[in-house]
Design an enzyme around this catalytic site. Structure first.
Site, short mmCIF file in Angstrom:
data_model
loop_
_atom_site.label_atom_id
_atom_site.label_comp_id
_atom_site.label_asym_id
_atom_site.label_seq_id
_atom_site.Cartn_x
_atom_site.Cartn_y
_atom_site.Cartn_z
N ARG A 165 0.81 -1.39 0.02
CA ARG A 165 -0.08 -0.12 -0.05
C ARG A 165 0.71 1.08 0.03
NH1 ARG A 165 -2.52 -3.37 -1.10
NH2 ARG A 165 -4.01 -4.47 -0.24
N SER A 215 -10.85 -1.04 3.39
CA SER A 215 -10.20 -1.56 4.68
C SER A 215 -9.78 -0.10 5.26
CB SER A 215 -8.93 -2.35 4.39
OG SER A 215 -9.28 -3.72 4.08
N GLU A 309 -5.20 3.14 6.48
CA GLU A 309 -5.19 2.54 5.00
C GLU A 309 -5.83 3.52 4.23
OE1 GLU A 309 -5.19 -1.40 3.47
OE2 GLU A 309 -6.22 -0.94 1.66
#
Ligand SMILES: Cc1cc2nc3c(=O)[nH]c(=O)nc-3n(C[C@H](O)[C@H](O)[C@H](O)COP(=O)(O)OP(=O)(O)OC[C@H]3O[C@@H](n4cnc5c(N)ncnc54)[C@H](O)[C@@H]3O)c2cc1C
Length: 314
Positions: A165, A215, A309
């Site tokens: 990420r 998420s 996130e």
């Protein structure tokens, strides 16, 4: 039309996000061409306005007060099949590119099937992925506009510094993604279809239907957990729940019994503990309070720190 004529003022943004939360943009423009982007950026710089990029809004929490600057939405949505490559505008929808790839017998993006609204630009910035795959793996080059240097740059996959990420576009916000060349792998249609359907089934059965931004927290590297809390790492090993060397943030949140915990209209999903859902009237403040609450609880109980996130824009 002049740039001033194309800029919208006080533009509502909530409906442009999957969370359906957030106030208006002071200024808003959709850019279709490279010239549009340069004009918009240089205008904002001249007016000393902050610049915010908006893809599909599927990873975003926008402040209730809105965004005090210029929001740029990418309307370069084209994607061209140059098999096995794809040339995509930053605004191309991930679902659209997946469907083109699927019909061309090209594999590498199946993880993303079923994600609402995501664009290629947003996926590159966050190196979005799932089911053991990620965007960075299929990137050959990215064309970006460097805000500070007022020039176009072409970045190779290596230059993009993809990680979990993570990418250079996260660490260097002066880089605005304009387009990308993706290189996919030819694969039998049955294999691609099976992967798409399996992943879709997993999403259908484990993810909430209420508005969310995906998420909330990044998963944790088990090796990091091992340093901080060896007992917890041992327990995770015993349970066999780590995947690809990571333990799900949702696993810890669920273990701590936080599913269903709500602040105002924001609630930890009953289907998946790493999703915060908007039950109808959630404000960004509700979501942020819930995020802080979860982080504190998880730190006290397991000693580990959760990191967002989702991207919070204010
Ligand atoms: C139901 C659901 C399921 C999801 N499942 C997954 C999943 O499995 N895996 C996963 O990784 N994510 C998942 N997500 C999160 C999200 O879809 C991804 O992070 C996606 O890549 C975000 O793309 P976007 O275009 O919506 O970006 P946005 O949310 O619009 O923006 C995200 C960030 O990228 C920046 N940005 C956008 N476009 C550009 C650009 N052109 N140049 C520079 N910066 C830009 C924005 O400023 C912001 O900081 C899910 C979300 C939802 C709602």
């Amino acid at each position: 039309m002049s740039i001033e004529g194309r800029i919208k003022k006080n533009m509502p943004l909530a409906q442009l996000t999957t969370f359906k939360i957030g106030g208006p943009a002071k200024f808003f423009i959709e850019v279709k061409t490279k010239e549009d982007l340069v004009e918009a950026v240089e205008w904002a710089k001249k007016e000393k306005e902050n610049i915010y990029c908006l893809g599909g809004g599927s990873n975003l929490l926008i402040a209730d007060e809105g965004l005090p600057g210029m929001v740029i939405k990418f309307a370069n949505r084209e994607a061209m099949n140059l098999s096995p490559r794809f040339s995509c505008g930053a605004g191309a929808s991930l679902s659209y590119v997946i469907s083109l790839a699927r019909s061309a017998g090209l594999s590498g993006l199946e993880w993303g099937f079923g994600i609402p609204q995501a664009t290629i630009g947003g996926c590159i910035r966050g190196n979005a992925g799932g089911f053991g795959m990620n965007t960075g793996e299929v990137i050959e080059t990215v064309e970006a506009y460097n805000l500070k240097k007022s020039r176009w740059e072409t970045l190779s996959q290596k230059d993009c510094q993809f990680g979990y990420r993570a990418s250079i576009f996260k660490t260097d916000p002066d880089l605005i993604i304009w387009s990308a060349t993706l290189r996919l792998k030819p694969a039998p249609a049955e294999q691609i279809n099976e992967m798409v359907e399996n992943n879709m089934k997993k999403r259908d059965t484990s993810q909430p239907r209420l508005p969310s931004a995906g998420s909330t927290f990044k998963n944790l590297f088990l090796d990091d957990v091992r340093h901080i809390n060896p007992q917890l790492a041992e327990f995770i090993d015993e349970q066999g729940v780590a995947k690809g060397g990571k333990v799900g943030a949702g696993y810890l949140i669920d273990m701590h019994g936080l599913k269903g915990k709500a602040v105002g209209g924001a609630k930890i999903s009953l289907e998946h503990a790493n999703f915060i859902v908007n039950t109808g009237r959630a404000t960004a403040r509700d979501v942020m309070e819930l995020i802080d609450f979860v982080k504190k609880e998880i730190k006290i109980r397991f000693k580990v720190e959760l990191e967002e996130e989702i991207v919070i824009l204010k």
